[in-house]
Design a protein around this motif. Structure first.
Motif, PDB file in Angstrom:
ATOM      1  N   THR A  51      49.113  24.887  49.048  1.00 60.92           N
ATOM      2  CA  THR A  51      49.574  23.541  49.385  1.00 60.92           C
ATOM      3  C   THR A  51      48.439  22.530  49.339  1.00 60.92           C
ATOM      4  OG1 THR A  51      49.242  24.014  51.738  1.00 60.92           O
ATOM      5  CG2 THR A  51      51.433  24.435  50.819  1.00 60.92           C
ATOM      6  N   GLU A  52      47.198  23.008  49.399  1.00 59.29           N
ATOM      7  CA  GLU A  52      46.020  22.157  49.280  1.00 59.29           C
ATOM      8  C   GLU A  52      44.874  23.000  48.746  1.00 59.29           C
ATOM      9  OE1 GLU A  52      45.074  20.673  53.117  1.00 59.29           O
ATOM     10  OE2 GLU A  52      44.550  22.624  53.937  1.00 59.29           O
ATOM     11  N   PRO A  53      43.856  22.383  48.169  1.00 57.10           N
ATOM     12  CA  PRO A  53      42.744  23.179  47.628  1.00 57.10           C
ATOM     13  C   PRO A  53      42.042  23.964  48.733  1.00 57.10           C
ATOM     14  CG  PRO A  53      42.683  20.917  46.802  1.00 57.10           C
ATOM     15  CD  PRO A  53      43.698  20.943  47.905  1.00 57.10           C
ATOM     16  N   ALA A  54      41.618  25.160  48.403  1.00 53.76           N
ATOM     17  CA  ALA A  54      40.793  25.932  49.323  1.00 53.76           C
ATOM     18  C   ALA A  54      39.398  25.320  49.374  1.00 53.76           C
ATOM     19  CB  ALA A  54      40.714  27.390  48.856  1.00 53.76           C
ATOM     20  N   ASP A  55      38.657  25.677  50.399  1.00 49.04           N
ATOM     21  CA  ASP A  55      37.281  25.181  50.471  1.00 49.04           C
ATOM     22  C   ASP A  55      36.428  25.740  49.339  1.00 49.04           C
ATOM     23  OD1 ASP A  55      37.674  23.661  52.812  1.00 49.04           O
ATOM     24  OD2 ASP A  55      37.462  25.460  54.041  1.00 49.04           O
ATOM     25  N   LEU A  56      36.668  27.025  48.978  1.00 48.51           N
ATOM     26  CA  LEU A  56      35.825  27.686  47.980  1.00 48.51           C
ATOM     27  C   LEU A  56      36.652  28.651  47.150  1.00 48.51           C
ATOM     28  CD1 LEU A  56      32.882  28.289  46.965  1.00 48.51           C
ATOM     29  CD2 LEU A  56      32.828  30.141  48.639  1.00 48.51           C
ATOM     30  N   ALA A  57      36.394  28.683  45.848  1.00 54.19           N
ATOM     31  CA  ALA A  57      36.977  29.692  44.965  1.00 54.19           C
ATOM     32  C   ALA A  57      35.870  30.626  44.502  1.00 54.19           C
ATOM     33  CB  ALA A  57      37.663  29.048  43.762  1.00 54.19           C
ATOM     34  N   VAL A  58      36.084  31.910  44.661  1.00 55.74           N
ATOM     35  CA  VAL A  58      35.124  32.929  44.237  1.00 55.74           C
ATOM     36  C   VAL A  58      35.697  33.631  43.016  1.00 55.74           C
ATOM     37  CG1 VAL A  58      33.834  34.991  44.897  1.00 55.74           C
ATOM     38  CG2 VAL A  58      34.386  33.269  46.628  1.00 55.74           C
ATOM     39  N   LEU A  59      35.005  33.506  41.892  1.00 53.86           N
ATOM     40  CA  LEU A  59      35.485  34.086  40.628  1.00 53.86           C
ATOM     41  C   LEU A  59      34.841  35.443  40.445  1.00 53.86           C
ATOM     42  CD1 LEU A  59      35.017  30.792  38.604  1.00 53.86           C
ATOM     43  CD2 LEU A  59      37.053  31.551  39.871  1.00 53.86           C
ATOM     44  N   ALA A  60      35.549  36.485  40.857  1.00 49.23           N
ATOM     45  CA  ALA A  60      35.020  37.851  40.819  1.00 49.23           C
ATOM     46  C   ALA A  60      35.532  38.557  39.572  1.00 49.23           C
ATOM     47  CB  ALA A  60      35.418  38.611  42.082  1.00 49.23           C
ATOM     48  N   VAL A  61      35.068  38.079  38.425  1.00 51.21           N
ATOM     49  CA  VAL A  61      35.513  38.574  37.126  1.00 51.21           C
ATOM     50  C   VAL A  61      34.286  38.889  36.271  1.00 51.21           C
ATOM     51  CG1 VAL A  61      37.688  37.290  37.239  1.00 51.21           C
ATOM     52  CG2 VAL A  61      35.672  36.218  36.225  1.00 51.21           C
ATOM     53  N   PRO A  62      34.454  39.642  35.183  1.00 49.31           N
ATOM     54  CA  PRO A  62      33.313  39.963  34.306  1.00 49.31           C
ATOM     55  C   PRO A  62      32.695  38.716  33.691  1.00 49.31           C
ATOM     56  CG  PRO A  62      35.174  41.419  33.863  1.00 49.31           C
ATOM     57  CD  PRO A  62      35.683  40.328  34.760  1.00 49.31           C
ATOM     58  N   PRO A  63      31.464  38.816  33.180  1.00 55.17           N
ATOM     59  CA  PRO A  63      30.772  37.646  32.623  1.00 55.17           C
ATOM     60  C   PRO A  63      31.569  36.890  31.573  1.00 55.17           C
ATOM     61  CG  PRO A  63      29.244  39.476  32.842  1.00 55.17           C
ATOM     62  CD  PRO A  63      30.594  40.019  33.190  1.00 55.17           C
ATOM     63  N   ALA A  64      32.196  37.611  30.650  1.00 55.95           N
ATOM     64  CA  ALA A  64      32.917  36.932  29.575  1.00 55.95           C
ATOM     65  C   ALA A  64      34.135  36.172  30.080  1.00 55.95           C
ATOM     66  CB  ALA A  64      33.342  37.941  28.516  1.00 55.95           C
ATOM     67  N   ALA A  65      34.667  36.567  31.244  1.00 59.66           N
ATOM     68  CA  ALA A  65      35.863  35.918  31.788  1.00 59.66           C
ATOM     69  C   ALA A  65      35.537  34.827  32.786  1.00 59.66           C
ATOM     70  CB  ALA A  65      36.756  36.960  32.452  1.00 59.66           C
ATOM     71  N   ALA A  66      34.277  34.711  33.210  1.00 65.52           N
ATOM     72  CA  ALA A  66      33.931  33.780  34.286  1.00 65.52           C
ATOM     73  C   ALA A  66      34.116  32.319  33.871  1.00 65.52           C
ATOM     74  CB  ALA A  66      32.501  34.023  34.751  1.00 65.52           C
ATOM     75  N   GLY A  67      33.646  31.956  32.670  1.00 67.80           N
ATOM     76  CA  GLY A  67      33.798  30.583  32.207  1.00 67.80           C
ATOM     77  C   GLY A  67      35.257  30.167  32.117  1.00 67.80           C
TER      78      GLY A  67
END
Length: 368
Positions: free
Chosen positions: A63-79
């Protein structure tokens, strides 16, 4: 205990070992966590073990943006993950946990991501097992967590990710992306290839040879059991620095092989060249930091024979605690075919006498 000012909610994208462990650590600090994964079953399993609530890949449930997003994905998928999360307005600030930083930043720039809200990060911790079922809230306890803010990174973004590191009880380290990639090539990426190369020699080994396996071969090959597809991506993303380290190691090994081939004829000069490498290796080991990143050169080992039965390690730790001795580290040597093992307790020099006396009094065979 709350997550602290500025971090009341987080979205974790990717619910493997690292992502789920981060989510569990945040939940322990009463941070509200949402979980997203391209494999819904993985996200559901993470949610079932208490890591948070599942949201879809489009983050429509927020319903609203979170304070922080953590992208826990492999290097090629991070971007691409960063671009997608920012386009959906998933959070105010963003970080990743990929083990390569240069390629992630390059992809993010090419995709037009907002780098002011993004702090590249990398927690240096893991296990041989993978997936959410292997996750642990204390996975990052005392471990280095590298942050690589860029010149355009907003101070508020850095503050939010620093709070994440604190919630996970890790040790923050600041590096540039280039420094990070060169350093992890030396201490993480190249060692994995070396371990795999040695382990590959075992694939076709005779069974009688394998029955002689001891702790030495286990220590050298342990990390080779990791996820091979993930490691192939990591190595490819940090190809240049890893290749440099492997070339240097290969040169040392080639020189050692030449010395051994020539040893019967070369005599002492040939052995001297080999001894030089062994000595340098021994010196290198002493430079590896111990607990809390402090040098461990003067730590000492107390060896204790323990029965291979449930509860013995707990009893051993209790005895050390009763003696007022802190165990800095522990290793266990197993005796194949025998119902005993040897626990190697690493302690400070001033605690050795107190520990050996306490353990001997409790009936354990002890050797300093």
């Amino acid at each position: 205990m709350s997550g602290g000012p500025g971090l009341g909610s987080a979205v974790v994208v990717g619910t493997g070992l690292i992502g789920t462990s981060i989510a569990l650590a945040l939940r322990e600090r009463d941070v509200r966590v949402w979980l997203a994964d391209r494999e819904p079953a993985s996200a559901r399993l993470a949610a079932d073990i208490g890591a948070g609530a599942v949201v879809g890949a489009d983050f429509a449930e927020l319903t609203e943006p979170a304070d922080l997003a953590v992208l826990a994905v492999p290097p090629a998928a991070a971007g691409p993950a960063l671009a997608g999360a920012q386009a959906a307005g998933a959070a105010r600030w963003y970080t990743d946990v990929a083990s390569v930083k240069g390629s992630v930043l390059a992809d993010a720039r090419e995709l037009g991501c907002d780098l002011a809200s993004f702090v590249p990060g990398h927690p240096l911790s893991g296990r041989e097992r993978s997936g959410p079922a292997a996750a642990r809230a204390d996975l990052f306890l005392g471990r280095p967590w590298v942050l690589c803010p860029e010149p355009e990174t907003a101070p508020e973004a850095v503050a939010a990710v620093t709070e994440l590191v604190r919630c996970c009880r890790a040790q923050e380290v600041r590096l540039t992306a280039d420094e990070h990639d060169r350093y992890v090539a030396l201490v993480s990426h190249a060692p994995h290839v070396v371990a795999a190369a040695m382990a590959a020699r075992l694939a076709g080994a005779a069974e009688p040879a394998l029955t002689l396996s001891g702790q030495g071969i286990r220590d050298v090959t342990r990390i080779a059991a990791g996820d091979t597809r993930m490691w192939a991506q990591i190595l490819a993303a940090n190809a240049g620095p890893v290749a440099e380290v492997l070339a240097a190691v290969a040169a040392d090994l080639a020189a050692a092989a030449d010395a051994l081939k020539a040893a019967p004829d070369a005599g002492e000069p040939g052995l001297k060249a080999l001894t030089g490498l062994l000595d340098e290796g021994s010196t290198g080991v002493t430079r590896i930091p111990g607990k809390h990143s402090k040098p461990r050169r003067d730590d000492m080992v107390v060896q204790v024979v323990i029965p291979d039965v449930p509860g013995e390690l707990a009893r051993l730790f209790a005895a050390a605690g009763d003696a007022g001795v802190n165990i800095e580290d522990i290793g266990i040597e197993h005796s194949p075919g025998l119902p005993v093992g040897v626990a190697e307790l690493v302690v400070r020099p001033e605690a050795v006498a107190r520990l050996t006396q306490a353990l001997a009094a409790a009936g354990w065979p002890v050797r300093r």
